[in-house]
Scaffold this active site. Structure first.
Site, short mmCIF file in Angstrom:
data_model
loop_
_atom_site.label_atom_id
_atom_site.label_comp_id
_atom_site.label_asym_id
_atom_site.label_seq_id
_atom_site.Cartn_x
_atom_site.Cartn_y
_atom_site.Cartn_z
N ASP A 14 0.81 -1.22 0.00
CA ASP A 14 0.00 0.00 0.00
C ASP A 14 0.84 1.27 0.00
O ASP A 14 0.59 2.18 -0.78
CB ASP A 14 -0.95 0.00 1.20
N ARG A 95 3.03 5.37 17.20
CA ARG A 95 2.70 6.47 16.28
C ARG A 95 3.45 7.74 16.64
O ARG A 95 3.98 8.41 15.75
CB ARG A 95 1.18 6.72 16.23
N ASP A 124 -5.28 5.25 14.47
CA ASP A 124 -3.93 5.62 14.06
C ASP A 124 -3.88 6.92 13.25
O ASP A 124 -2.96 7.71 13.40
CB ASP A 124 -3.27 4.47 13.29
N SER A 175 -5.18 -7.47 9.51
CA SER A 175 -4.41 -6.23 9.55
C SER A 175 -3.52 -6.31 10.78
O SER A 175 -4.01 -6.47 11.90
CB SER A 175 -5.36 -5.03 9.64
N1 ARG Z 1 -6.72 -1.01 18.03
C1 ARG Z 1 -5.35 -0.82 18.34
C2 ARG Z 1 -5.06 0.64 18.59
O1 ARG Z 1 -5.85 1.44 18.22
C3 ARG Z 1 -4.43 -1.43 17.32
C4 ARG Z 1 -4.34 -0.71 16.02
C5 ARG Z 1 -3.49 -1.48 15.08
N2 ARG Z 1 -3.26 -0.75 13.87
C6 ARG Z 1 -3.36 -1.31 12.67
N3 ARG Z 1 -3.18 -0.52 11.66
N4 ARG Z 1 -3.63 -2.58 12.49
O2 ARG Z 1 -4.07 0.98 19.15
#
Ligand code: ARG
Length: 416
Positions: A14, A95, A124, A175
């Site tokens: 991506d 992040r 994110d 994911s």
């Molecule tokens: N739900 C978790 C969080 O908000 C994990 C996010 C994982 N991110 C991803 N792009 N798969 O911190």
């Protein structure tokens, strides 16, 4: 001069497609930025080369593993950070460190905008964009998946049409986001919240139902941070890596929850964070020995708020920084050793020792050497219970006292 955009680059399909996609859609030059936070996988130099081959004008790569461990994971450990009492904020703390490097790259290469590959449904995107503008208010943000209609199918089409050096075949059913603090797995059949995670979901942990022999470990802390394991000095990064391996072998740190995202969606999340969960268990117990009672009680409220702020993308916010100052102050005496047995999915504390603890054997003992004056307890309780006693007397006076009739002596309601 052309406008420049820094893209958070993973090396995957991506974001590889996003390089050309963004350039086509905006006319800007794209600078790829890849950050190693301990996610494993490809070498940074391989990723740098692919970014350039996919059309990036510059590639910025950073090994941020020590920085991430020391400046992001350790604050999370000091805060015993568990969102909704369960999730050790694995993605939420990565992040901000990635953002720090995105902004550094933007300044270095004179970019006006930062781009990331998040969708419009998750946390994110919020974490990236709030962090970016908290560090550099002049920067703009775009998200090609969300804002420039870059779907998976279009990405595959684009990569094949342009002959990009990236595989378009193997499509992971989940994911996944991972770093040294843990691993997050979502989507696919996990979206039916009754479905049990299958074995292929996990990679940091072995099955806790079939553990190897029990593993005893002693973790030494200084000011809330692990400094030695079994007497061997370790850096924060090494402490996490060693505990990932040892606790992971015992299947410790598997988490399966429905969680409240900031954007209002409840979502099914599976995590594995063996090192983080074992370290938090040890740190929490050492705090029970070393924190003064009221400080400890208040810290539990503060750390829950800290965790929510971090989950919600407020890493660089004023309140989060103020709470950091409080939490750091509480860690001054969090020194000592915790012994744990790692076995079959559990990290069980079996011993603790601290030169700066508040446990006093002579106050606690029921044997020889008791220094606690029990005769003082009577007066303490008298005064401590006085307010509640007066309120109870008032209830009795107003006919609102407790009913002490035994169930069998109660007359049944209605005509007898
Ligand atoms: N739900 C978790 C969080 O908000 C994990 C996010 C994982 N991110 C991803 N792009 N798969 O911190």
């Amino acid at each position: 001069m052309k406008e420049r955009i820094v893209l958070a680059y993973s090396g995957g399909l991506d974001t590889s497609v996003a390089i050309g996609w963004i350039a086509d859609a905006t006319g800007a030059e794209v600078i790829a930025c890849a950050v190693d936070v301990g996610q494993g996988g490809e070498d940074l130099e391989v990723i740098r080369k692919r970014a350039l081959d996919c059309g990036a004008v510059e590639a910025y790569v950073a090994d941020a593993r020590d920085e991430f461990a020391s400046e992001y994971c350790m604050p999370a450990l000091k805060a015993n950070a568990l969102y909704m009492d369960a999730y050790p904020v694995v993605s939420a703390i990565s992040r901000p460190v990635i953002t720090k490097h995105l902004v550094t790259a933007a300044k270095k290469f004179g970019a006006s905008t930062v781009a990331h590959g998040c969708t419009g449904k998750g946390n994110d995107q919020v974490r990236f964009e709030v962090s970016i503008t908290s560090l550099a208010p002049e920067l703009k943000c775009i998200a090609p998946v969300r804002d420039l209609a870059l779907t998976r199918d279009r990405a595959i089409e684009y990569a094949e049409a342009k002959n990009l050096p990236i595989a378009t075949t193997k499509h992971n059913p989940f994911s996944i986001d991972q770093n040294v603090w843990g691993r997050a797995i979502e989507t696919g059949f996990l979206e039916d919240i009754w479905n049990e995670p299958t074995k292929d979901v996990y990679s940091y942990t072995d099955d806790p139902a079939f553990p190897p022999v029990a593993d005893e470990v002693v973790i030494s802390f200084k000011e809330g941070v692990p400094v030695a394991i079994d007497g061997e000095a370790v850096t924060p990064l090494q402490a996490i890596q060693i505990m990932n391996r040892r606790a992971g072998a015992q299947g410790i740190g598997r988490i399966d929850i429905v969680e409240d995202r900031l954007v209002g969606i409840k979502s099914r999340e599976v995590y594995e964070a063996p090192g983080a969960m074992a370290l938090i268990a040890a740190h929490q117990e050492l705090e029970r020995v070393t924190l003064e009672r009221e400080q400890g009680r208040f810290k539990r409220q503060v750390q829950d708020r800290w965790t929510e702020l971090v989950y919600d993308g407020q890493w660089f916010s004023p309140l989060k920084k103020s709470l950091d100052a409080f939490i750091d102050h509480t860690q001054a005496y969090v020194n000592g050793d915790i012994r744990m047995t790692l076995h079959g999915g559990r990290a069980t504390v079996t011993g603790r020792r601290s030169d700066s603890g508040l446990y006093d054997f002579n106050l606690a003992t029921y044997d020889e050497g008791d220094t606690f004056d029990q005769s003082q307890a009577r007066g303490f309780i008298e005064i401590y219970g006085l307010a509640a006693k007066q309120a109870a007397a008032r209830d009795v006076a107003f006919g609102n006292g407790e009913d002490f009739t035994l169930p069998e002596d109660r007359t049944r309601g209605g005509a007898a």
